[in-house]
Design a protein around this motif. Structure first.
Motif, PDB file in Angstrom:
ATOM      1  N   PHE A 129       0.781  -1.040   0.084  1.00  0.00           N
ATOM      2  CA  PHE A 129      -0.004  -0.055  -0.112  1.00  0.00           C
ATOM      3  C   PHE A 129       0.912   1.319  -0.102  1.00  0.00           C
ATOM      4  CE2 PHE A 129      -2.999  -2.691   2.438  1.00  0.00           C
ATOM      5  CZ  PHE A 129      -3.609  -3.460   1.199  1.00  0.00           C
ATOM      6  N   LEU A 130       1.861   1.275   0.775  1.00  0.00           N
ATOM      7  CA  LEU A 130       2.856   2.472   0.983  1.00  0.00           C
ATOM      8  C   LEU A 130       3.379   2.846  -0.520  1.00  0.00           C
ATOM      9  CD1 LEU A 130       4.509   2.134   4.400  1.00  0.00           C
ATOM     10  CD2 LEU A 130       2.605   3.765   3.524  1.00  0.00           C
ATOM     11  N   ASN A 131       3.956   1.479  -1.084  1.00  0.00           N
ATOM     12  CA  ASN A 131       4.495   1.699  -2.466  1.00  0.00           C
ATOM     13  C   ASN A 131       3.530   2.188  -3.648  1.00  0.00           C
ATOM     14  OD1 ASN A 131       6.479   1.412  -4.482  1.00  0.00           O
ATOM     15  ND2 ASN A 131       5.838  -0.580  -4.792  1.00  0.00           N
ATOM     16  N   PHE A 132       2.242   1.807  -3.531  1.00  0.00           N
ATOM     17  CA  PHE A 132       1.442   2.253  -4.437  1.00  0.00           C
ATOM     18  C   PHE A 132       0.926   3.818  -4.330  1.00  0.00           C
ATOM     19  CE2 PHE A 132      -0.656  -2.366  -5.744  1.00  0.00           C
ATOM     20  CZ  PHE A 132       0.666  -2.691  -6.264  1.00  0.00           C
ATOM     21  N   ILE A 133       0.768   4.005  -2.878  1.00  0.00           N
ATOM     22  CA  ILE A 133       0.520   5.421  -2.551  1.00  0.00           C
ATOM     23  C   ILE A 133       1.604   6.582  -2.948  1.00  0.00           C
ATOM     24  CG2 ILE A 133       0.063   7.057  -0.662  1.00  0.00           C
ATOM     25  CD1 ILE A 133      -1.750   4.629   0.604  1.00  0.00           C
ATOM     26  N   LYS A 134       2.988   5.957  -2.516  1.00  0.00           N
ATOM     27  CA  LYS A 134       3.921   6.659  -3.072  1.00  0.00           C
ATOM     28  C   LYS A 134       4.163   6.962  -4.343  1.00  0.00           C
ATOM     29  CE  LYS A 134       8.852   6.609  -2.044  1.00  0.00           C
ATOM     30  NZ  LYS A 134       9.512   6.152  -3.519  1.00  0.00           N
ATOM     31  N   ASN A 135       3.866   5.988  -5.149  1.00  0.00           N
ATOM     32  CA  ASN A 135       3.895   6.048  -6.667  1.00  0.00           C
ATOM     33  C   ASN A 135       2.854   7.171  -7.180  1.00  0.00           C
ATOM     34  OD1 ASN A 135       5.901   4.304  -7.066  1.00  0.00           O
ATOM     35  ND2 ASN A 135       4.804   2.405  -7.706  1.00  0.00           N
ATOM     36  N   GLY A 136       1.588   6.703  -6.374  1.00  0.00           N
ATOM     37  CA  GLY A 136       0.765   7.695  -6.881  1.00  0.00           C
ATOM     38  C   GLY A 136       0.820   9.124  -6.839  1.00  0.00           C
ATOM     39  N   ILE A 137       1.387   9.405  -5.503  1.00  0.00           N
ATOM     40  CA  ILE A 137       2.094  10.887  -5.097  1.00  0.00           C
ATOM     41  C   ILE A 137       3.010  11.450  -6.283  1.00  0.00           C
ATOM     42  CG2 ILE A 137       3.047  12.487  -3.259  1.00  0.00           C
ATOM     43  CD1 ILE A 137       1.567  10.602  -1.239  1.00  0.00           C
ATOM     44  N   GLU A 138       4.058  10.626  -6.377  1.00  0.00           N
ATOM     45  CA  GLU A 138       5.072  10.913  -7.400  1.00  0.00           C
ATOM     46  C   GLU A 138       4.322  11.280  -8.695  1.00  0.00           C
ATOM     47  OE1 GLU A 138       7.857   8.079  -6.771  1.00  0.00           O
ATOM     48  OE2 GLU A 138       8.683   8.691  -4.775  1.00  0.00           O
ATOM     49  N   ALA A 139       3.338  10.751  -9.084  1.00  0.00           N
ATOM     50  CA  ALA A 139       2.856  10.659 -10.591  1.00  0.00           C
ATOM     51  C   ALA A 139       1.874  11.912 -10.647  1.00  0.00           C
ATOM     52  CB  ALA A 139       1.866   9.388 -10.827  1.00  0.00           C
ATOM     53  N   MET A 140       2.044  12.785  -9.426  1.00  0.00           N
ATOM     54  CA  MET A 140       1.329  14.168  -9.503  1.00  0.00           C
ATOM     55  C   MET A 140       2.339  15.315  -8.959  1.00  0.00           C
ATOM     56  SD  MET A 140      -2.265  12.775  -7.921  1.00  0.00           S
ATOM     57  CE  MET A 140      -1.723  12.165  -6.357  1.00  0.00           C
ATOM     58  N   PRO A 141       3.232  15.464  -9.904  1.00  0.00           N
ATOM     59  CA  PRO A 141       4.117  16.494  -9.403  1.00  0.00           C
ATOM     60  C   PRO A 141       3.660  17.725  -9.213  1.00  0.00           C
ATOM     61  CG  PRO A 141       4.394  16.006 -11.777  1.00  0.00           C
ATOM     62  CD  PRO A 141       3.586  14.927 -11.184  1.00  0.00           C
ATOM     63  N   ASN A 142       2.438  18.194  -9.896  1.00  0.00           N
ATOM     64  CA  ASN A 142       1.810  19.667  -9.610  1.00  0.00           C
ATOM     65  C   ASN A 142       0.454  19.456  -8.875  1.00  0.00           C
ATOM     66  OD1 ASN A 142       3.681  20.632 -11.592  1.00  0.00           O
ATOM     67  ND2 ASN A 142       2.377  19.659 -13.236  1.00  0.00           N
ATOM     68  N   GLY A 143       0.609  18.124  -7.979  1.00  0.00           N
ATOM     69  CA  GLY A 143      -0.817  17.993  -7.050  1.00  0.00           C
ATOM     70  C   GLY A 143      -1.652  17.351  -7.707  1.00  0.00           C
ATOM     71  N   GLY A 144      -2.872  16.960  -6.800  1.00  0.00           N
ATOM     72  CA  GLY A 144      -3.857  16.004  -7.756  1.00  0.00           C
ATOM     73  C   GLY A 144      -4.525  15.560  -6.569  1.00  0.00           C
ATOM     74  N   GLU A 145      -5.398  14.370  -6.609  1.00  0.00           N
ATOM     75  CA  GLU A 145      -6.042  13.713  -5.780  1.00  0.00           C
ATOM     76  C   GLU A 145      -5.594  12.108  -5.700  1.00  0.00           C
ATOM     77  OE1 GLU A 145     -10.358  14.097  -5.843  1.00  0.00           O
ATOM     78  OE2 GLU A 145     -10.101  16.400  -6.316  1.00  0.00           O
ATOM     79  N   LEU A 146      -5.547  11.788  -4.434  1.00  0.00           N
ATOM     80  CA  LEU A 146      -5.346  10.254  -4.248  1.00  0.00           C
ATOM     81  C   LEU A 146      -6.599   9.769  -3.454  1.00  0.00           C
ATOM     82  CD1 LEU A 146      -2.469   8.397  -4.814  1.00  0.00           C
ATOM     83  CD2 LEU A 146      -2.939   8.465  -2.323  1.00  0.00           C
ATOM     84  N   HIS A 147      -7.155   8.800  -3.929  1.00  0.00           N
ATOM     85  CA  HIS A 147      -8.305   8.423  -3.447  1.00  0.00           C
ATOM     86  C   HIS A 147      -7.963   6.662  -3.293  1.00  0.00           C
ATOM     87  CE1 HIS A 147     -11.162  11.275  -3.985  1.00  0.00           C
ATOM     88  NE2 HIS A 147     -10.515  11.583  -5.311  1.00  0.00           N
ATOM     89  N   VAL A 148      -8.275   6.123  -1.849  1.00  0.00           N
ATOM     90  CA  VAL A 148      -8.070   4.683  -1.451  1.00  0.00           C
ATOM     91  C   VAL A 148      -9.466   4.071  -1.077  1.00  0.00           C
ATOM     92  CG1 VAL A 148      -7.004   3.175   0.081  1.00  0.00           C
ATOM     93  CG2 VAL A 148      -5.865   5.181  -0.881  1.00  0.00           C
ATOM     94  N   LYS A 149      -9.980   3.273  -1.742  1.00  0.00           N
ATOM     95  CA  LYS A 149     -11.309   2.699  -1.502  1.00  0.00           C
ATOM     96  C   LYS A 149     -11.062   1.217  -1.273  1.00  0.00           C
ATOM     97  CE  LYS A 149     -13.200   5.855  -4.738  1.00  0.00           C
ATOM     98  NZ  LYS A 149     -13.584   5.999  -6.180  1.00  0.00           N
ATOM     99  N   THR A 150     -12.038   0.815  -0.433  1.00  0.00           N
ATOM    100  CA  THR A 150     -12.216  -0.562  -0.104  1.00  0.00           C
ATOM    101  C   THR A 150     -13.582  -0.968  -0.314  1.00  0.00           C
ATOM    102  OG1 THR A 150     -12.378  -0.479   2.265  1.00  0.00           O
ATOM    103  CG2 THR A 150     -10.172  -0.828   1.434  1.00  0.00           C
ATOM    104  N   MET A 151     -13.758  -2.206  -0.872  1.00  0.00           N
ATOM    105  CA  MET A 151     -15.200  -2.853  -0.838  1.00  0.00           C
ATOM    106  C   MET A 151     -15.189  -4.615  -0.991  1.00  0.00           C
ATOM    107  SD  MET A 151     -16.050  -2.172  -4.895  1.00  0.00           S
ATOM    108  CE  MET A 151     -15.247  -0.487  -5.139  1.00  0.00           C
ATOM    109  N   ILE A 152     -16.132  -5.177  -0.754  1.00  0.00           N
ATOM    110  CA  ILE A 152     -16.256  -6.624  -0.820  1.00  0.00           C
ATOM    111  C   ILE A 152     -16.836  -6.772  -2.081  1.00  0.00           C
ATOM    112  CG2 ILE A 152     -17.223  -8.645   0.030  1.00  0.00           C
ATOM    113  CD1 ILE A 152     -15.352  -7.557   2.046  1.00  0.00           C
ATOM    114  N   HIS A 153     -16.424  -7.888  -2.900  1.00  0.00           N
ATOM    115  CA  HIS A 153     -16.465  -7.989  -4.208  1.00  0.00           C
ATOM    116  C   HIS A 153     -16.487  -9.448  -4.562  1.00  0.00           C
ATOM    117  CE1 HIS A 153     -17.754  -6.996  -8.433  1.00  0.00           C
ATOM    118  NE2 HIS A 153     -16.484  -7.427  -8.950  1.00  0.00           N
ATOM    119  N   ASP A 154     -17.758 -10.172  -4.714  1.00  0.00           N
ATOM    120  CA  ASP A 154     -17.388 -11.589  -4.891  1.00  0.00           C
ATOM    121  C   ASP A 154     -16.541 -12.199  -4.191  1.00  0.00           C
ATOM    122  OD1 ASP A 154     -19.510 -11.342  -7.024  1.00  0.00           O
ATOM    123  OD2 ASP A 154     -18.028 -10.992  -8.607  1.00  0.00           O
ATOM    124  N   ASN A 155     -16.640 -12.374  -2.851  1.00  0.00           N
ATOM    125  CA  ASN A 155     -15.881 -13.029  -2.086  1.00  0.00           C
ATOM    126  C   ASN A 155     -14.384 -12.499  -2.065  1.00  0.00           C
ATOM    127  OD1 ASN A 155     -17.954 -14.744  -0.795  1.00  0.00           O
ATOM    128  ND2 ASN A 155     -17.542 -16.216  -2.642  1.00  0.00           N
TER     129      ASN A 155
END
Length: 110
Positions: free
Chosen positions: A12-38
């Motif tokens: 999770f930290l790696n994916f979040i860090k990559n997301g932040i680095e992909a937005m050098p001018n800022g942006g939004e990062l959303h983390v969502k969880t859901m149950i889907h087909d077991n």
């Protein structure tokens, strides 16, 4: 889910860090969880630069990176950790619109 929480935290930290680095001018990062087909689905979505379609296929290959200072091992290790948890990672991306990492992990039977 049954898991090694430190390993998943690393993913999770790696994916979040990559997301932040992909937005050098800022942006939004959303983390969502859901149950889907077991499965438990965790989505990490950014509004960053995105990844061209031809490069998406290579994500997770050793030493393949789309970043200037990347070594190409973070995604490989992260994908392997999810695989070791009997999960899957699906990446959706569109240049200049952002990227979503969808992680599916088997839900523990109730």
């Amino acid at each position: 889910i049954e898991c090694d929480e430190n390993r998943l935290k690393q993913v999770f930290l790696n994916f979040i860090k990559n997301g932040i680095e992909a937005m050098p001018n800022g942006g939004e990062l959303h983390v969502k969880t859901m149950i889907h087909d077991n499965n438990v689905q965790i989505s990490i979505q950014d509004t960053g630069v995105g990844i061209p379609k031809e490069k998406l296929k290579q994500l997770g290959e050793p030493f393949y990176t789309t970043k200037k200072n990347g070594n190409g091992l973070g995604l490989m290790v992260s994908f392997k950790i999810i695989e070791n948890h009997n999960g899957k990672v699906f990446v959706e991306s569109e240049p200049n619109k952002g990227t979503t990492f969808n992680i599916l992990l088997p839900a523990k039977p109730a």
